[in-house]
Design an enzyme around this catalytic site. Structure first.
Site, PDB file in Angstrom:
ATOM      1  N   ARG A  74       1.018  -1.142   0.094  1.00 11.07           N
ATOM      2  CA  ARG A  74       0.021   0.147  -0.125  1.00 11.07           C
ATOM      3  C   ARG A  74       0.877   1.110  -0.018  1.00 11.07           C
ATOM      4  O   ARG A  74       1.788   1.178   0.649  1.00 11.07           O
ATOM      5  CB  ARG A  74      -1.084   0.129   1.293  1.00 11.07           C
ATOM      6  CG  ARG A  74      -2.098  -0.875   1.083  1.00 11.07           C
ATOM      7  CD  ARG A  74      -3.134  -0.439   0.273  1.00 11.07           C
ATOM      8  NE  ARG A  74      -4.202  -1.316   0.106  1.00 11.07           N
ATOM      9  CZ  ARG A  74      -4.572  -2.480  -0.790  1.00 11.07           C
ATOM     10  NH1 ARG A  74      -3.602  -2.786  -1.618  1.00 11.07           N
ATOM     11  NH2 ARG A  74      -5.570  -3.032  -0.517  1.00 11.07           N
ATOM     12  N   GLU A 118      -3.387   7.762  -4.157  1.00  9.80           N
ATOM     13  CA  GLU A 118      -3.919   7.355  -5.629  1.00  9.80           C
ATOM     14  C   GLU A 118      -5.000   7.812  -6.157  1.00  9.80           C
ATOM     15  O   GLU A 118      -6.070   7.995  -5.313  1.00  9.80           O
ATOM     16  CB  GLU A 118      -4.196   5.455  -5.591  1.00  9.80           C
ATOM     17  CG  GLU A 118      -2.893   4.823  -5.421  1.00  9.80           C
ATOM     18  CD  GLU A 118      -2.890   3.359  -5.254  1.00  9.80           C
ATOM     19  OE1 GLU A 118      -4.016   2.796  -5.502  1.00  9.80           O
ATOM     20  OE2 GLU A 118      -2.000   2.825  -4.602  1.00  9.80           O
ATOM     21  N   HIS A 146      -1.189   0.316  -9.850  1.00  7.73           N
ATOM     22  CA  HIS A 146      -1.700  -0.559  -9.007  1.00  7.73           C
ATOM     23  C   HIS A 146      -2.375  -1.708  -9.664  1.00  7.73           C
ATOM     24  O   HIS A 146      -3.512  -1.968  -9.751  1.00  7.73           O
ATOM     25  CB  HIS A 146      -2.935   0.283  -8.177  1.00  7.73           C
ATOM     26  CG  HIS A 146      -3.182  -0.588  -6.771  1.00  7.73           C
ATOM     27  ND1 HIS A 146      -3.389   0.100  -5.685  1.00  7.73           N
ATOM     28  CD2 HIS A 146      -3.258  -1.951  -6.632  1.00  7.73           C
ATOM     29  CE1 HIS A 146      -3.702  -0.933  -4.882  1.00  7.73           C
ATOM     30  NE2 HIS A 146      -3.196  -2.108  -5.106  1.00  7.73           N
TER      31      HIS A 146
HETATM   32  C1  DGY Z   1      -5.199  -6.053  -2.794  1.00  8.26           C
HETATM   33  O1  DGY Z   1      -5.992  -6.895  -3.248  1.00  8.26           O
HETATM   34  O2  DGY Z   1      -5.096  -5.705  -1.660  1.00  8.26           O
HETATM   35  C2  DGY Z   1      -4.804  -5.520  -4.074  1.00  8.26           C
HETATM   36  O3  DGY Z   1      -4.106  -4.148  -3.794  1.00  8.26           O
HETATM   37  C3  DGY Z   1      -5.562  -5.168  -5.122  1.00  8.26           C
HETATM   38  O4  DGY Z   1      -4.932  -5.652  -6.230  1.00  8.26           O
END
Ligand code: DGY
Length: 318
Positions: free
Chosen positions: A236, A265, A283
């Site tokens: 993240r 984002e 992402h």
């Molecule tokens: C998640 O599943 O947390 C991812 O970031 C989505 O691709």
């Protein structure tokens, strides 16, 4: 009357199939405006959300008493206020396991691309400015045989280690607890983060976003890394202090970075956009046909299970 289900984004068909018996509204292809999102929440029994929507107290208030389940189509669920969901006996589910291998592919892709300067090379070729093969053109560090530090040695971290072992890399890891079985499997060494920063050639982040992990990698941590090191983040965005990273990259304090996630984002720190030594992906960690089908199906099936009074497979709250 059929229960009302809100699906906040257009998702693969596999996620809608389990919801056929319900009264389903699919909101939009793009992230919905907040107002539109709150209005659509009114009176719903379940929501299938993605990481672009905040499922907070305001959303739950808008939904009202009828809301029983939030099925988040992601393994990370930092966009959901789980504490408030707990207070209201709302089940929250996520989509673990099915995206491990695909996300590890993305991390390794970024690692290779950042080290071997693929983004820069592509820009040169596309611009028409490529003049000739060059003995010193676009040199970068080898990946094979180097030391990879993995922060968070869970399923995705271990899937990355499996790939790295194929490149004869040595595996170091840090995290809240030792993983002795995985240590044996990957011949991995457990280190405190601070010690690992100074030793690894590549650092890849695989930790959930919590208060503890926000800005886990900031100016101080970047300072401890080797100048030839490469940082990869597919976890993240807020796990890394983006402006500290941009500064470290601009000053050559680390060699390069490969990023799939960002603090705000879809905004990206303007300084990062100007730098050559960072590979920027939008992402797409889990963005394979197969994995997105599985994630959508898993979220849809768990949502249906809760509305049918059955046990969902992946609850994140009690
Ligand atoms: C998640 O599943 O947390 C991812 O970031 C989505 O691709």
């Amino acid at each position: 009357m059929a229960e009302k289900v809100l699906v906040t984004r257009e998702i693969p068909e596999a996620g809608l199939r389990p919801l056929e018996d319900f009264d389903v509204t699919v909101l939009s292809e793009r992230p919905p405006e907040r107002g539109e999102h709150l209005e659509a929440a009114q009176g719903i029994d379940g929501v299938l959300s993605t990481l672009t929507e905040k499922i907070d107290a305001e959303f739950m208030n808008a939904a009202g008493e009828s809301l029983k389940v939030i099925a988040n189509m992601a393994v990370g669920y930092d966009n959901v206020d789980v504490a408030t969901a707990n207070e209201r006996d709302i089940v929250v589910t996520n989509t673990p396991d099915v995206l491990d291998e695909t996300t590890a592919d993305t991390a390794f892709m970024l690692l290779l691309a950042a080290a071997r300067r693929l983004g820069e090379g592509e820009r040169i070729v596309r611009s028409g400015n490529w003049e000739a093969w060059g003995p010193k053109m676009l040199l970068g560090p080898d990946v094979w045989g180097k030391k990879l530090g993995i922060v968070g040695f869970g399923r995705i971290g271990q899937a990355l280690a499996r790939r790295a072992r194929g490149f004869d890399m040595e595996i170091l890891y840090s995290g809240r607890s030792r993983r002795e079985e995985a240590e044996k499997e990957f011949d991995a060494r457990y280190l405190k983060l601070d010690a690992m920063l100074g030793e690894c050639d590549f650092l890849s982040l695989h930790t959930p976003l919590t208060e503890e992990t926000t800005h886990l990698i900031g100016a101080g941590e970047l300072e401890k890394m080797k100048p030839e090191a490469v940082l990869v983040n597919t976890s993240r965005g807020p796990v890394v202090d983006e402006s500290a990273l941009a500064e470290a990259l601009a000053e050559g304090r680390i060699f390069a970075a490969g990023l799939d996630v960002y603090e705000n984002e879809p905004e990206v720190h303007p300084k990062l956009l100007e730098l050559e030594n960072v590979v920027l992906a939008p992402h797409i960690g889990s963005a394979s046909f197969e994995t997105r089908d599985k994630m959508a199906a898993m979220a849809g099936e768990d949502l249906r299970a809760v509305l049918r009074g059955e046990q969902p497979r992946n609850p994140v709250n009690a």
